[in-house]
Motif scaffolding. Structure first.
Motif, PDB file in Angstrom:
ATOM      1  N   ALA A 225       0.836  -1.205   0.000  1.00  0.00           N
ATOM      2  CA  ALA A 225       0.000   0.000   0.000  1.00  0.00           C
ATOM      3  C   ALA A 225       0.868   1.251   0.000  1.00  0.00           C
ATOM      4  O   ALA A 225       1.986   1.244   0.513  1.00  0.00           O
ATOM      5  CB  ALA A 225      -0.906  -0.014   1.232  1.00  0.00           C
ATOM      6  N   ASP A 271      -4.128  -5.966  -0.477  1.00  0.00           N
ATOM      7  CA  ASP A 271      -5.372  -5.569  -1.129  1.00  0.00           C
ATOM      8  C   ASP A 271      -5.444  -4.037  -1.220  1.00  0.00           C
ATOM      9  O   ASP A 271      -4.520  -3.337  -0.817  1.00  0.00           O
ATOM     10  CB  ASP A 271      -6.586  -6.160  -0.413  1.00  0.00           C
ATOM     11  CG  ASP A 271      -6.793  -5.601   1.001  1.00  0.00           C
ATOM     12  OD1 ASP A 271      -7.656  -6.144   1.719  1.00  0.00           O
ATOM     13  OD2 ASP A 271      -6.096  -4.641   1.381  1.00  0.00           O
ATOM     14  N   ARG A 273      -6.984  -2.052   0.453  1.00  0.00           N
ATOM     15  CA  ARG A 273      -7.007  -1.348   1.737  1.00  0.00           C
ATOM     16  C   ARG A 273      -5.637  -1.402   2.424  1.00  0.00           C
ATOM     17  O   ARG A 273      -5.505  -0.953   3.548  1.00  0.00           O
ATOM     18  CB  ARG A 273      -8.075  -1.964   2.632  1.00  0.00           C
ATOM     19  CG  ARG A 273      -9.506  -1.669   2.143  1.00  0.00           C
ATOM     20  CD  ARG A 273     -10.499  -2.663   2.692  1.00  0.00           C
ATOM     21  NE  ARG A 273     -10.511  -2.689   4.166  1.00  0.00           N
ATOM     22  CZ  ARG A 273     -11.266  -3.527   4.870  1.00  0.00           C
ATOM     23  NH1 ARG A 273     -12.038  -4.408   4.249  1.00  0.00           N
ATOM     24  NH2 ARG A 273     -11.248  -3.490   6.187  1.00  0.00           N
ATOM     25  N   ARG A 275      -4.185  -4.073   3.331  1.00  0.00           N
ATOM     26  CA  ARG A 275      -4.013  -5.242   4.174  1.00  0.00           C
ATOM     27  C   ARG A 275      -3.035  -6.205   3.492  1.00  0.00           C
ATOM     28  O   ARG A 275      -3.037  -6.353   2.271  1.00  0.00           O
ATOM     29  CB  ARG A 275      -5.353  -5.927   4.424  1.00  0.00           C
ATOM     30  CG  ARG A 275      -6.319  -5.083   5.244  1.00  0.00           C
ATOM     31  CD  ARG A 275      -7.607  -5.810   5.513  1.00  0.00           C
ATOM     32  NE  ARG A 275      -8.341  -6.123   4.271  1.00  0.00           N
ATOM     33  CZ  ARG A 275      -9.508  -6.748   4.261  1.00  0.00           C
ATOM     34  NH1 ARG A 275     -10.067  -7.128   5.412  1.00  0.00           N
ATOM     35  NH2 ARG A 275     -10.115  -6.988   3.118  1.00  0.00           N
ATOM     36  N   ASP A 304      -3.122  -6.059   9.154  1.00  0.00           N
ATOM     37  CA  ASP A 304      -3.555  -4.712   8.770  1.00  0.00           C
ATOM     38  C   ASP A 304      -2.325  -3.926   8.314  1.00  0.00           C
ATOM     39  O   ASP A 304      -1.192  -4.397   8.452  1.00  0.00           O
ATOM     40  CB  ASP A 304      -4.310  -4.036   9.913  1.00  0.00           C
ATOM     41  CG  ASP A 304      -3.405  -3.572  11.047  1.00  0.00           C
ATOM     42  OD1 ASP A 304      -3.949  -3.168  12.104  1.00  0.00           O
ATOM     43  OD2 ASP A 304      -2.164  -3.581  10.905  1.00  0.00           O
ATOM     44  N   ASP A 333     -10.386  -6.557  -3.107  1.00  0.00           N
ATOM     45  CA  ASP A 333     -11.243  -6.401  -1.943  1.00  0.00           C
ATOM     46  C   ASP A 333     -10.798  -7.278  -0.765  1.00  0.00           C
ATOM     47  O   ASP A 333     -11.479  -7.351   0.244  1.00  0.00           O
ATOM     48  CB  ASP A 333     -12.684  -6.748  -2.313  1.00  0.00           C
ATOM     49  CG  ASP A 333     -12.798  -8.192  -2.789  1.00  0.00           C
ATOM     50  OD1 ASP A 333     -13.936  -8.661  -3.018  1.00  0.00           O
ATOM     51  OD2 ASP A 333     -11.744  -8.858  -2.943  1.00  0.00           O
TER      52      ASP A 333
END
Lengths: 353, 526
Positions: A225, A271, A273, A275, A304, A333
């Motif tokens: 991320a 993903d 997000r 994670r 996370d 997702d």
């Protein structure tokens, strides 16, 4: 284990991680790496609020995962079947890899049958013939095209259209890739095609159009991320490390403990997000010859973005000796797709926490 | 017949046909991998194991094995490859086609390999699986952070023989070849090249005498003394001088008997001088042969008149160069000291007047009379009284003429009295001057009534005279009395001495007795 012993083991593991994964030399700024290494202070990385605590798996909440079958394919060559090569003095194979697009379609690399089979909910599987049975990884382009990794035979990445017809190939060997056999993953991104070398660096071998690049960019891990790069490694008998590299430098993200010794890591993905999904194959064997397998499992640990564990997904283990290149994928997702097989065929399931 | 049974039978047959299980040749892990890498790009050839390090004719495979087709001279299947890379059961060229084992053998037997824990696999170990007649085996080259394996394998007909990263199912088990060396060892001596002080010469012991980092086995000067081993008389003992006392071509530095006297140097009291007897007179640990003072008398042997006998004073009585301490005849008189009554005074005659064991030559009192010779009037005649009647300095005991009257004692009828006339009326050998019985009639003059006329019967005559001498009586002796007188005065017996008057009582008798006794003694002594 006394606290101080554990602390030193942890410290040693931190150092081992950074050393084992190549110390992450930044091609542009070697000094940054040194700075990063220095920033990995043993006490701080274990700060519970910021990093994953090396908690025993049993202490982590294991919510019952949501699991549903995507498809089941028998062994064979008929439509909807997947090929399996039983090795007779050769390497047994099953479907080497698969990819899942945003629509939930699974593109299974059925290389034994020389094709990619598309399993789409509510539709009959369809085949995209490919010209070789030596592809080992598959990725999808935005235009539904295929990118196929042939690292052992042609030592190249093939770009195919939506029908499976190969349009061109890009050689693997070049800057960042000394030996094609060292490639451990294929990643298709908006900016181009990347290949992973020995589960460490990612090398961009083609641009967004699939054109080969001479001046290849190198990323020092799988894309996480917010522009970060991730690396994972086994650590000790029953744990694994995940480390993250950002503009601030390299830092440990999490140390994950497992209930059984880690045999191999299977996947590291992120993903939308942020994670992090770490797949592992666990194996417990007898301590003396003939070292029978006592227990074998597969699991995905979900972290996370800060490295705290969100949960684990127990996966059905594949039986048999068939080699696969990739059998876990993570959707944007966070849905985990897993392809497993047994004597009767291959089954893909999707799981989520 | 089921496929499984087929393979089992093949395996059993092969097992029975296999040669005796001698250990395969020792190989390092690097050697195995280097050999194994040679197969990369060669074709998969089911049932075979052969490739070349020089040829690029890799061959080709098509179809589905074991029913696949192969073309070309080289290629291997997975087990043929591993057996060749491992050189099992024995060394064999990679170009020689062979296929001694199948995955069935690797999985189920331990001919030249053994099972190990999966996680402990190292370079050149292998992973194998065999189940229901199917199997695969590949060489492990290295692992990566995920635990994946960089493998060298003859993967299959489509792939050929390749090298690349792969996952490993838990169905595989790990094997380790026997007699594998975990280090490079060119000379095969069991010592890793990195630590071998002779990496290309077998030297298991790694002996490096001079510790110069080059083992003796390949060092031309083992002891580092500057003398090449082929010329060094002590190749493994530093001896730049090459001293070889006994010239036996073994330098002293390494010769256990430098002087070749049969006595080991460690025990030799003269290790550089041959002395078989090991004589060490002074027991100082240094043999006489090399001791400059054999008797430890502080006098060097070359100046010692008794080199083997302690004689600090170096006394040499007879000055013959041989000290008394070792001389058997110190005085050189021909009489050995042991028998010599004067060891230090030459006295060949060994005269010992007083028989006291000390020869006269060295005896201060030859006659043993208690009077030192230097003052003894008769040094050779015992005479404690030191009588010297005539005062001539020569004692009576040794004076031939002790009365000094010119007449030798032997001839002197009165040796103790000066009497040159030597008259002896009665011719008894005792001169008149000292005869107590002038007439020899057996009656002392002092009491003889006819002292000059023999009258043994002493018949009384006139007055106190006896008959024989009264008025002209002649004694039986025939003496003519010069005329007897009735004088009380004793008759002068012809000596210068005066006899005491008979009337002088007991004291006179005692004196006479003494004189008589003296005269008797003197007669006996003659």
């Amino acid at each position: 284990m006394p606290k101080h012993v554990g602390r030193w083991i942890g410290a040693g593991a931190v150092v081992a991680t950074i050393a084992a994964i190549g110390a992450w030399p930044d091609p542009g700024a070697p000094s940054k790496l040194k700075k990063a290494a220095r920033s990995v202070a043993v006490p701080t990385w274990r700060a519970p609020a910021r990093h994953a605590v090396a908690a025993p798996a049993a202490a982590v909440p294991r919510p019952a995962p949501k699991s549903e079958q995507v498809f089941h394919a028998r062994w064979g060559s008929a439509p909807g079947e997947l090929g399996r090569r039983v090795g007779n003095e050769s390497s047994p194979e099953g479907p080497a890899s698969f990819a899942v697009d945003g629509h939930g379609r699974a593109f299974v690399l059925d290389q034994v049958n020389g094709r990619v089979q598309v399993f789409e909910p509510g539709k009959a599987p369809r085949s995209l013939p490919v010209p070789s049975d030596t592809y080992q990884d598959v990725a999808l382009t935005r235009s539904d095209g295929l990118v196929l990794l042939d690292r052992l035979s042609k030592e190249s990445v093939a770009f195919a259209d939506a029908s499976g017809k190969v349009t061109h190939e890009v050689p693997l060997v070049g800057k960042g890739v000394a030996e094609a056999g060292d490639v451990t993953g294929l990643f298709q991104r908006d900016d181009g095609t990347w290949v992973e070398v020995k589960h460490a660096n990612l090398v961009k071998i083609a641009d967004a159009d699939g054109a080969p690049l001479d001046d290849r960019a190198i990323a020092q891990g799988r894309f996480g991320a917010e522009g970060s790069q991730l690396r994972a490694s086994k650590s000790g008998a029953s744990s694994a490390f995940v480390a993250k590299k950002t503009d601030r430098g390299v830092e440990p993200l999490a140390k994950v403990e497992f209930e059984l010794p880690v045999w191999q890591l299977l996947e590291l993905e992120t993903d939308a997000r942020g994670r992090v999904f770490l797949g592992a194959s666990l194996l417990d064997e007898r301590a003396e010859a003939p070292f029978d397998v006592l227990d074998a499992r597969e699991v995905v640990v979900v972290l996370d973005p800060t490295g705290s564990e969100l949960g684990r997904l127990d996966l059905p283990a594949s039986t048999g000796a068939e080699e696969s290149f990739r059998r876990i994928r993570v959707g944007a997702d966070g849905t985990v797709y897993h392809l497993a097989w047994d004597e009767h065929g291959a089954t893909m399931r999707r799981l989520s926490l | 017949m089921s496929r499984f049974l087929q393979c089992a039978l093949i395996g059993a047959t092969l097992a029975a046909a296999l040669p005796a299980l001698a250990a395969p040749p020792a190989m390092t892990r690097d050697e195995i991998i280097t050999r194994g890498k040679g197969v990369v790009k060669f074709s998969y050839w089911w049932g075979h194991g052969r490739w070349s390090t020089t040829s690029t004719s890799h061959g080709s495979c098509s179809g589905s094995c074991p029913s696949c087709s192969h073309s070309g001279s080289y290629g291997a299947d997975c087990s043929g490859f591993v057996a060749k890379a491992w050189q099992v059961p024995s060394a064999i060229s990679v170009t020689t086609d062979s296929h001694p084992y199948s995955t069935f053998h690797f999985e189920n037997y331990s001919y030249h390999w053994s099972s190990i824990a999966r996680g402990s696999a190292k370079k050149a170990d292998a992973f194998v699986y065999n189940s229901n007649g199917a199997g695969h085996i590949f060489l492990y080259e290295s692992g990566d952070p995920w635990g994946w394996v960089t493998a060298i394998e003859c993967k299959g007909c489509s792939y050929g023989c390749v090298r690349g990263s792969r996952s490993v199912s838990s169905s595989y088990k790990a094997l380790k070849r026997d007699n594998i060396q975990d280090f490079a060892d060119k000379d095969g001596d069991g010592v890793a090249d990195a630590k071998d002080n002779c990496p290309t010469t077998k030297n298991t012991s790694q002996t490096d005498t001079d510790k110069d980092g080059k083992g003796d086995a390949c060092d031309t000067d083992d002891d580092g003394d500057g003398v090449a081993d082929d010329k060094d008389n002590c190749a493994t003992t530093k001896n730049a001088t090459q001293t070889d006392t006994d010239k036996d071509k073994k330098g002293d530095a390494c010769d256990t008997d430098d002087d070749a006297d049969g006595v080991a140097d460690t025990k030799d009291n003269c290790d550089l001088v041959a002395n078989k007897s090991q004589l060490d007179t002074d027991k100082d640990g240094k043999g006489d042969a090399c001791d400059t003072d054999d008797d430890a008398d502080t006098v060097a042997d070359d100046q010692d008149n008794c080199p083997l006998v302690k004689n600090t004073t170096q006394t040499d009585t007879d000055k013959d160069g041989k000290g008394d301490a070792c001389e058997t005849d110190d005085d050189g008189d021909g009489i050995v000291d042991a028998d010599d009554n004067c060891k230090l005074d030459a006295n060949a005659d060994q005269a010992d007047t007083d028989k006291d064991g000390k020869g006269d030559a060295c005896d201060d009192d030859d006659d043993g009379d208690g009077v030192l010779d230097e003052t003894d009037v008769c040094p050779e005649d015992a005479d404690p009284t030191q009588a010297d009647g005539d005062g001539d300095g020569q004692g009576d005991a040794c004076d031939d003429d002790r009365d000094g009257d010119g007449v030798s004692n032997a001839s002197d009828n009165c040796p103790a009295l000066v009497e040159s006339s030597q008259d002896d009326a009665d011719e008894d050998g005792v001169g008149d001057a000292c005869d107590d019985d002038l007439d020899g009639d057996g009656v002392f003059n002092a009491v003889d009534n006819c002292p000059t006329v023999a009258n043994a019967d002493q018949k009384a005559g006139i007055g106190e005279k006896g008959e024989a001498c009264s008025s002209g009586d002649r004694g039986e002796q025939g003496f003519e009395e010069p005329g007897a007188t009735e004088s009380d005065e004793p008759v002068d017996a012809g000596c210068a001495c005066t006899l005491p008057s008979p009337g002088r009582g007991r004291p006179l008798a005692g004196l006479l007795s003494a004189l008589a006794l003296f005269g008797l003694v003197r007669r006996r002594s003659k």
